[in-house]
Design a protein around this motif. Structure first.
Motif, short mmCIF file in Angstrom:
data_model
loop_
_atom_site.label_atom_id
_atom_site.label_comp_id
_atom_site.label_asym_id
_atom_site.label_seq_id
_atom_site.Cartn_x
_atom_site.Cartn_y
_atom_site.Cartn_z
N LEU A 129 44.72 30.47 50.60
CA LEU A 129 44.33 31.52 49.67
C LEU A 129 44.50 31.02 48.25
O LEU A 129 45.62 30.76 47.81
N SER A 130 43.40 30.87 47.56
CA SER A 130 43.47 30.52 46.15
C SER A 130 43.86 31.78 45.38
O SER A 130 43.71 32.90 45.87
N SER A 131 44.35 31.60 44.18
CA SER A 131 44.71 32.77 43.38
C SER A 131 43.47 33.61 43.10
O SER A 131 43.53 34.84 43.07
N ALA A 132 42.32 32.97 42.95
CA ALA A 132 41.08 33.73 42.70
C ALA A 132 40.72 34.60 43.90
O ALA A 132 40.31 35.75 43.73
N GLU A 133 40.87 34.06 45.12
CA GLU A 133 40.57 34.85 46.32
C GLU A 133 41.52 36.03 46.44
O GLU A 133 41.10 37.16 46.70
N PHE A 134 42.79 35.77 46.22
CA PHE A 134 43.78 36.83 46.33
C PHE A 134 43.54 37.91 45.29
O PHE A 134 43.53 39.10 45.59
N LEU A 135 43.31 37.51 44.05
CA LEU A 135 43.10 38.49 42.97
C LEU A 135 41.81 39.28 43.16
O LEU A 135 41.78 40.48 42.88
N LEU A 136 40.76 38.64 43.63
CA LEU A 136 39.50 39.35 43.85
C LEU A 136 39.69 40.48 44.85
O LEU A 136 39.31 41.62 44.59
#
Length: 147
Positions: A129-136
Motif C-alpha cells: 500500500l503506497s501512501s497515495a493508495e491509502f490516502l485515496l
C-alpha cells in the motif's frame, strides 16, 4: 432540536467508526485519539474535545450562518445513510469473495486467507500500500475524494 442534536452526534459516532476502520492496523480508538489529540500528549483535554466539536460544527454548517438548521442536518443524515449503504454493499461483496468454495459460509481458513480490504486498497496490485493508495481510499470513505 434536542432530538436532532442527539442524532447528529450519534451519526458522528457511526461515521467515526466507519472511518476508523480505514485507519487500519492501529489499536482500536488510537487513530481517533491521534486525530483529536492536537498537542500529542496521548490524552484528550476538555479543550481538545471542544475544538473537535467546533470543527464538526463548521463542517455541518454548510451555509455558514452560525446555526444548524433542518436542511443541514438532513444533508448530514443523507451522507451518513449513503456511506452506510455503500459500506453494506462493500461488506456483502467482500463476504461473498471470501466464500471461495461458494458453500454459503466463510470458514476460518477462508477468512484468514483473504485480506479483502487490503486487496481493495492495493489498486495497482503490487502487494504493497503506497501512501497515495491509502490516502485515496481514506478520502473517498470520508467523503473528500478531491484531497
Amino acid at each position: 432540536m434536542k432530538k436532532t442534536a442527539s442524532f447528529v452526534f450519534a451519526a458522528l459516532g457511526f461515521c467515526t467508526a466507519i472511518l476508523g476502520a480505514a485507519d487500519a492496523q492501529s489499536a482500536p480508538g488510537t487513530a481517533l485519539l491521534d486525530r483529536l489529540d492536537t498537542n500529542g500528549d496521548g490524552a484528550l483535554t476538555r479543550d481538545e474535545i471542544a475544538a473537535a466539536r467546533e470543527r464538526l460544527f463548521e463542517r455541518l454548517d454548510f451555509n455558514r450562518d452560525g446555526n444548524l438548521d433542518a436542511e443541514e442536518v438532513g444533508r448530514f443524515q443523507d451522507a451518513v445513510m449513503d456511506r452506510a449503504v455503500a459500506l453494506q454493499i462493500l461488506l456483502g461483496a467482500q463476504w461473498r469473495r471470501m466464500d471461495s468454495d461458494a458453500d454459503g459460509t466463510v470458514s476460518r481458513e477462508e477468512f484468514r486467507s483473504r485480506a479483502s480490504f487490503f486487496d481493495l486498497v492495493d489498486r495497482d496490485g503490487d502487494g504493497r500500500l503506497s501512501s497515495a493508495e491509502f490516502l485515496l481510499v481514506r478520502n473517498i470513505l470520508s467523503g473528500r475524494p478531491d484531497r
